[in-house]
Write a protein that holds these residues in place. Structure first.
Motif, PDB file in Angstrom:
ATOM      1  N   ARG A   1       2.127   2.311  -3.539  1.00  0.00           N
ATOM      2  CA  ARG A   1       1.012   2.048  -4.450  1.00  0.00           C
ATOM      3  C   ARG A   1       1.235   2.580  -5.861  1.00  0.00           C
ATOM      4  O   ARG A   1       0.591   2.124  -6.798  1.00  0.00           O
ATOM      5  CB  ARG A   1      -0.295   2.577  -3.882  1.00  0.00           C
ATOM      6  CG  ARG A   1      -0.345   4.070  -3.652  1.00  0.00           C
ATOM      7  CD  ARG A   1      -1.745   4.478  -3.225  1.00  0.00           C
ATOM      8  NE  ARG A   1      -2.199   3.672  -2.081  1.00  0.00           N
ATOM      9  CZ  ARG A   1      -3.478   3.475  -1.808  1.00  0.00           C
ATOM     10  NH1 ARG A   1      -4.406   3.985  -2.575  1.00  0.00           N
ATOM     11  NH2 ARG A   1      -3.827   2.781  -0.763  1.00  0.00           N
ATOM     12  N   TYR A   2       2.114   3.556  -6.017  1.00  0.00           N
ATOM     13  CA  TYR A   2       2.338   4.080  -7.361  1.00  0.00           C
ATOM     14  C   TYR A   2       3.686   3.656  -7.943  1.00  0.00           C
ATOM     15  O   TYR A   2       4.090   4.160  -8.961  1.00  0.00           O
ATOM     16  CB  TYR A   2       2.190   5.599  -7.366  1.00  0.00           C
ATOM     17  CG  TYR A   2       0.777   6.014  -7.061  1.00  0.00           C
ATOM     18  CD1 TYR A   2      -0.243   5.716  -7.954  1.00  0.00           C
ATOM     19  CD2 TYR A   2       0.464   6.640  -5.872  1.00  0.00           C
ATOM     20  CE1 TYR A   2      -1.551   6.051  -7.676  1.00  0.00           C
ATOM     21  CE2 TYR A   2      -0.848   6.989  -5.586  1.00  0.00           C
ATOM     22  CZ  TYR A   2      -1.847   6.695  -6.486  1.00  0.00           C
ATOM     23  OH  TYR A   2      -3.145   7.026  -6.216  1.00  0.00           O
TER      24      TYR A   2
ATOM     25  N   ARG B   1       5.135   0.507  -9.348  1.00  0.00           N
ATOM     26  CA  ARG B   1       4.811  -0.859  -9.746  1.00  0.00           C
ATOM     27  C   ARG B   1       5.971  -1.827  -9.502  1.00  0.00           C
ATOM     28  O   ARG B   1       5.773  -2.961  -9.097  1.00  0.00           O
ATOM     29  CB  ARG B   1       4.438  -0.893 -11.239  1.00  0.00           C
ATOM     30  CG  ARG B   1       3.214  -0.085 -11.549  1.00  0.00           C
ATOM     31  CD  ARG B   1       1.962  -0.774 -10.986  1.00  0.00           C
ATOM     32  NE  ARG B   1       0.783  -0.005 -11.236  1.00  0.00           N
ATOM     33  CZ  ARG B   1       0.244   0.860 -10.374  1.00  0.00           C
ATOM     34  NH1 ARG B   1       0.803   1.054  -9.190  1.00  0.00           N
ATOM     35  NH2 ARG B   1      -0.844   1.522 -10.669  1.00  0.00           N
TER      36      ARG B   1
ATOM     37  N   LEU C   1       0.827  -1.207   0.000  1.00  0.00           N
ATOM     38  CA  LEU C   1       0.000   0.000   0.000  1.00  0.00           C
ATOM     39  C   LEU C   1       0.864   1.261   0.000  1.00  0.00           C
ATOM     40  O   LEU C   1       0.533   2.252  -0.641  1.00  0.00           O
ATOM     41  CB  LEU C   1      -0.931   0.005   1.218  1.00  0.00           C
ATOM     42  CG  LEU C   1      -1.962  -1.125   1.255  1.00  0.00           C
ATOM     43  CD1 LEU C   1      -2.802  -1.045   2.520  1.00  0.00           C
ATOM     44  CD2 LEU C   1      -2.868  -1.077   0.035  1.00  0.00           C
TER      45      LEU C   1
END
Lengths: 87, 342
Positions: free
Chosen positions: A31-32, A34, A28
């Motif tokens: 989250r950006y 990958r 979490l």
């Protein structure tokens, strides 16, 4: 001296909770990112498999089927998430 | 009747512990789990297959606009006590050219496969900078999500909230990238300088910043003229486009670009009049993944309860551990945020 009663395999539960909790939190948090998420889910899956093998080894019933079971469950879970992160 | 009976037996064998499966649902056996892994791998093929179905397009529908991205970025700067950035047509042109270059060369990176740095686009658009930076985003559905994602990343946030910048240029361009129709957002920051000293601070690569010479290519008139559509209400530029590699040689070439000609792609993504349906690859994978996780979780719980009631002794893995792991996987799937930034 009265010995305090503990849940059997309590340490094992704590270890599993730590592995999975850390995995989810890091997933979490990044989250950006990958790439980082892919590393996190991969590491979590490996951690889960190792936990499963060690847990069964310590409670003295480890079979090859059980190892396969943990490997496959971990692989399935990580594949599901990795396929999403891959986009 | 016998078919229903067979179906019933199959489901019992696959999902309930019993004599036929050695008191363990067949899909939880190593062989069953292997089949599930294989089925899931097939999902990749199914997802690709969608692109060949008539009426379906694999892509991301989006409502991002240039104005919103600029306004939201400036709102974040105001909240942080910083001055707002003014939109610079040359920076917007540079951002637009960068987006076209990514679609044209099919890459998703700050540096192109041919080694073109982000600030080359800025220089080539005719913007002489002292400081420059770049944020990228793709696959987002709305402008707020894009800016929130940048704000959530330390390096992008640093770019967005840097007091070194005075100008901003944003391009929102539709096209096909790596087989998926998407909307790219390129945000460029800059501080102009008349002096030849140049310092570059690319996003997340400040350590690689190198002094740049005074831009050699100057194209003030054409670049300014062509930037106008980018700043209009409709964020997608018109089809008269510049090809970045030619700009580097001081030339402008106009050519049709059917695969990501702005207006066409924009209509395809947003117009309800078109009968094509945008199918997000993320949504397909997410739904398929959640279904699989629910199936396994359900089987594990049922198996656990039945085995506990029957007091069955088995040499198998811990159901509660598998359940916990699958719950975490499910939470990851549910919490997965669409969109990527770079």
């Amino acid at each position: 001296m009265k010995k305090k009663r503990r849940m059997p395999e309590f340490d094992h539960y704590i270890a599993l909770a730590s592995i999975l909790g850390a995995g989810l939190s890091l997933f979490l948090y990044y989250r950006y990112s990958r790439e980082t998420q892919a590393y996190v889910i991969f590491t979590t899956a490996i951690g889960y498999t190792v936990w499963g093998v060690l847990h069964h080894k310590l409670i003295h019933y480890l079979t090859i089927e059980i190892i396969f079971e943990y490997v496959l469950v971990a692989a399935l879970g990580s594949l599901v998430v990795l396929s999403l992160v891959g986009y | 009747m016998s078919f229903l009976k067979s179906l019933n037996s199959f489901f019992k064998h696959a999902f309930l512990p019993g004599k036929s499966n050695n008191q363990r649902p067949k899909i939880l056996h190593p062989a069953g789990l292997s089949i599930l892994v294989a089925i899931f791998l097939l999902n990749f093929s199914l997802r690709t297959l969608v692109t060949y179905l008539p009426g379906f397009v694999l892509g991301f529908s989006s409502s991002i606009t240039v104005d919103e991205v600029v306004n939201l970025s400036n709102q974040e700067r105001t909240k942080a006590g910083l001055s707002t950035l003014s939109t610079d047509p040359l920076l917007s042109q540079a951002a637009y050219n960068k987006a076209l270059d990514m679609f044209g060369q099919n890459y998703w990176a700050h540096v192109s496969p041919t080694g073109t740095q982000p600030w080359s686009f800025i220089k080539n658009a005719g913007y002489s900078y002292r400081f420059a930076g770049e944020n990228l985003a793709r696959d987002f559905s709305d402008s707020t999500s894009v800016v929130n994602a940048w704000m959530g990343s330390p390096s992008h946030r640093e770019n967005l909230l840097s007091d070194k910048y005075t100008n901003i240029g944003v391009a929102v361009v539709d096209g096909t990238l790596q087989g998926v129709e998407t909307r790219l957002v390129v945000q460029m920051f800059g501080t102009p300088t008349p002096a030849p000293i140049a310092q570059v601070i690319p996003q997340a690569q400040a350590q690689q910043a190198q002094p740049q010479p005074q831009p050699q290519v100057q194209q003030p008139a054409p670049a300014t003229a062509q930037i106008t559509p980018v700043e209009e209400e409709t964020p997608v530029p018109e089809t008269s486009l510049e090809e970045t590699p030619f700009i580097a040689q001081g030339q402008v070439r106009q050519e049709p670009r059917p695969q990501f000609a702005g207006t066409t792609a924009f209509q395809r993504l947003t117009s309800p009049l078109r009968d094509e349906r945008i199918v997000s690859p993320t949504e397909i994978t997410q739904v398929f993944g959640i279904m699989l996780v629910v199936l396994i979780l359900g089987t594990l719980v049922v198996d656990w309860v039945i085995a506990h009631r029957r007091r069955t002794v088995r040499l198998v893995g811990r159901n509660w551990a598998h359940i916990t792991y699958m719950v975490v996987v499910g939470l990851m799937l549910l919490q997965y945020a669409q969109g990527r930034i770079l």
